[in-house]
Design an enzyme around this catalytic site. Sequence first.
Site, short mmCIF file in Angstrom:
data_model
loop_
_atom_site.label_atom_id
_atom_site.label_comp_id
_atom_site.label_asym_id
_atom_site.label_seq_id
_atom_site.Cartn_x
_atom_site.Cartn_y
_atom_site.Cartn_z
N LYS A 46 -2.69 7.86 8.14
CA LYS A 46 -2.08 6.53 7.98
C LYS A 46 -0.76 6.44 8.70
O LYS A 46 -0.05 7.44 8.84
CB LYS A 46 -1.87 6.26 6.49
CG LYS A 46 -3.17 6.02 5.76
CD LYS A 46 -2.99 4.89 4.80
CE LYS A 46 -4.30 4.56 4.12
NZ LYS A 46 -4.06 3.85 2.88
N GLU B 137 -11.97 7.78 14.20
CA GLU B 137 -12.25 6.34 14.36
C GLU B 137 -11.21 5.52 13.63
O GLU B 137 -10.38 6.07 12.89
CB GLU B 137 -13.66 6.02 13.85
CG GLU B 137 -13.83 6.29 12.38
CD GLU B 137 -15.28 6.55 11.98
OE1 GLU B 137 -16.02 7.20 12.75
OE2 GLU B 137 -15.66 6.13 10.89
N ASP C 12 0.62 4.10 -2.69
CA ASP C 12 0.34 5.50 -2.34
C ASP C 12 1.41 6.42 -2.90
O ASP C 12 1.10 7.50 -3.40
CB ASP C 12 0.27 5.67 -0.82
CG ASP C 12 -1.02 5.09 -0.25
OD1 ASP C 12 -2.01 5.07 -1.00
OD2 ASP C 12 -1.02 4.67 0.90
N ASP D 7 0.83 -1.20 0.00
CA ASP D 7 0.00 0.00 0.00
C ASP D 7 0.87 1.25 0.00
O ASP D 7 0.56 2.24 -0.66
CB ASP D 7 -0.87 0.04 1.24
CG ASP D 7 -1.90 -1.07 1.21
OD1 ASP D 7 -2.59 -1.26 2.20
OD2 ASP D 7 -2.00 -1.75 0.16
N LYS E 160 -9.64 3.06 10.92
CA LYS E 160 -9.84 2.73 9.51
C LYS E 160 -9.63 1.23 9.35
O LYS E 160 -8.50 0.74 9.43
CB LYS E 160 -8.87 3.51 8.63
CG LYS E 160 -9.12 3.30 7.15
CD LYS E 160 -8.33 4.31 6.32
CE LYS E 160 -8.73 4.29 4.86
NZ LYS E 160 -8.42 3.05 4.19
S1 IVH Z 1 -15.37 6.77 5.64
C1 IVH Z 1 -16.78 9.48 2.66
N1 IVH Z 1 -14.63 5.35 7.71
O1 IVH Z 1 -11.58 3.17 3.64
C2 IVH Z 1 -16.09 8.67 3.66
N2 IVH Z 1 -14.03 4.60 5.56
O2 IVH Z 1 -10.03 4.80 1.67
C3 IVH Z 1 -15.53 7.46 3.07
N3 IVH Z 1 -12.79 2.52 5.57
O3 IVH Z 1 -13.82 3.00 0.97
C4 IVH Z 1 -15.38 6.35 3.96
N4 IVH Z 1 -12.78 2.22 7.74
O4 IVH Z 1 -13.93 1.15 2.68
C5 IVH Z 1 -14.61 5.47 6.38
N5 IVH Z 1 -14.05 4.19 9.63
C6 IVH Z 1 -14.05 4.31 8.30
C7 IVH Z 1 -13.43 3.35 7.50
C8 IVH Z 1 -13.43 3.55 6.11
C9 IVH Z 1 -12.41 1.71 6.57
C10 IVH Z 1 -12.51 2.27 4.14
C11 IVH Z 1 -13.72 2.40 3.28
C12 IVH Z 1 -13.37 3.39 2.22
C13 IVH Z 1 -11.89 3.42 2.30
C14 IVH Z 1 -11.40 4.78 1.88
#
Ligand code: IVH
Length: 674
Positions: A317, A115, A38, A34, A117
């Site tokens: 990240k 939160e 990136d 990743d 990810k």
């Molecule tokens: S918010 C508009 N919250 O990360 C907001 N995404 O790189 C978009 N993901 O496609 C998503 N944990 O699949 C959000 N707590 C979290 C997340 C999260 C994992 C993933 C999600 C998204 C990707 C974006």
Amino acid sequence: MTDPSLPADVAALRAQLERANRAYYELDAPEISDEEYDRLFRRLQALETAHPDLDHPDSPTHRVGGAPAEFLPKATHAQPMLSLDNAFTDEELRAWHERMTRVDGRAAAAALAVEVKIDGAALALTYQDGVLVRAVTRGNGTIGEDVTGNMRTLPDIPLRLAGADWPTLLEVRGEVYIPRRAFAKVNAAREARGEDPLSNPRNAAAGALRALDPAEARRRRLRFFAYQLLVLEGGPPPTSHHAGLDTLAAWGFPVESHRTVLPGLEEVLAFTADWSERIRTLEFDADGLVVKVDDVRLQQELGVVGGRIPRWAIARKFAAESAFTQLLDIEVNIGRTGALAPTAILAPVRVGGAMVSRATLHNEEIIAARDIRIGDVVEVIRAGDVIPKVLGPDRSRRTGAEQPWVAPDTCPFSGTPLVKPEGEVNRYCPDPHCPGRAFEAMVHFVSRAGLDIAGLGPERLRQLLTAGLIRNAGDLYTLTAAQLIPLERFADTAANALIEAIAASRQKPLHSLLVALGIRHVGSAAAKLLARRFGSMAALRMASPESIEALDGVGPAISQSLQEFFGDPVHAALLDELARHEVAQHEAVEGPVDGPRPFEGRIVVLTGTLPTLSRGRATELIERAGGTVKSSVSGKTSLVVAGSEAGDKLAKAEALGVPVIDEAELLRQLGPGA
Ligand code: IVH
């Protein structure tokens, strides 16, 4: 002035990203980390911003993810599923906050939700009148794949919402993931079935989501965390992001617990400070934190950048630990399967708390694609306890003295010309007796997966080989303490302990030996089936392909691989030697002797050839179950077990009205221990 090589650089970056996208999204088999993805992505983005004439609507920077899979019905998202921009440092997080504030001054003082990810696969769930009607993957962000069937099997996803006061139409977005421990179990089970292990939990989850067979989706122990509520019809949207999450929790969704709302950026920086370590201690893979403006109305006003990423959210990240060091040389090893395994020899460097001087370079295609040259300063990563990997070179530090690496045409161990099967990324040494392969085979033989000989790792094995004390695994059983004591690092106690450990391995069950031999397709599950049915190595070596294939769970691939292995004179000699030393030749009949004895008092006659059981083995199993095996049918016979080409005994049994059963029925009556 535009650098004349720039268009070519941009094209090369696009090609690399396209290939990485395909490997990641469509093949579920990522080729680059990743971090590297990136980095490439940002480089391309920077070049396109600086040189708008080189930008193109088809560039991977303008797309979210890869094309949806062909075979699942496609579905259009009510609102696009967005991607997140990344901040790798506090400065980048501050820069995001400033950008947002420039667009809307209220963002300066806005509360921020933070939160985890979750590193899985995104999923959008539609609920109509509180009932799950559709589950769609992210796909390319606009169109995803309908995976409702698979997702109905996932216990974390409510089929009907708890409570009653839900809007008529709503969407719940979240992440499907596999916890680390569950992933380890899934892979152990796959290996036991002789299947290739899955590369990581995220790709395993993404693959399972889209599996055409819901049973496979279920086998992967998927879990779900909700991270966003969208109200589509019949109700007000949540006022804040955190209130939306609370509502989701009340409706029965799992919501990750490490979430908080903080008054502003400074608090966020303080909160995220100790998460670079902490993030690795979660039960699932997480690749950072997400920071979001909590106020939903402000989110809407801040809007979306480039149709792809929300301005109001960012992923903080934490890169896997990496370091730069010089690539001194590339050593060629040959794996147990014969695959060429290039290994980086590095100037020792500290990465993630350990000194690293060797790292994997995967295969020659990766070396070429990343243009890794001997003498380059390369980036090495080590995440958790995984094998260190070379990510790629720092081209800005090239002196011109770096040498491209050319894969050898012949095996450095056996001298055999290497072969590169069509469509494979690796060259292979086709010589089954290649010393390089033989060494790896011995490493496997003594490893925990094999005969588990304590104190005998790769280094000791190499020492014994170099000293000429052993040539193959069979020779281990001729070693004496007196031979070991003169060697370096072998005190009396160590020598005696090793001899004892080698001797103890002779008592291992046959199935362990079958795994230790590293026979293609024979994983621990197949090894157990074979060992139980045939009972001894001698019986298995004599077994016909038909009798092997007749075993439930053993297919022609395993049977053929066994025939090849047994038919090879070098392997046959090894097996003879192991037999001579009585190494793990037998499988004990399972089940306690004082367990159920379903054949108590019954007299059984065997006739004809049974599909999998030898006569000796069948007798043993029946006697264990309390029965007696007799050679002729009489009025006292309780049961006849008939195989193919059963003759007179079958006719007599029929004449006397004695019940006749086949092997499958016998095994069923013997119960699960057989
Ligand atoms: S918010 C508009 N919250 O990360 C907001 N995404 O790189 C978009 N993901 O496609 C998503 N944990 O699949 C959000 N707590 C979290 C997340 C999260 C994992 C993933 C999600 C998204 C990707 C974006």
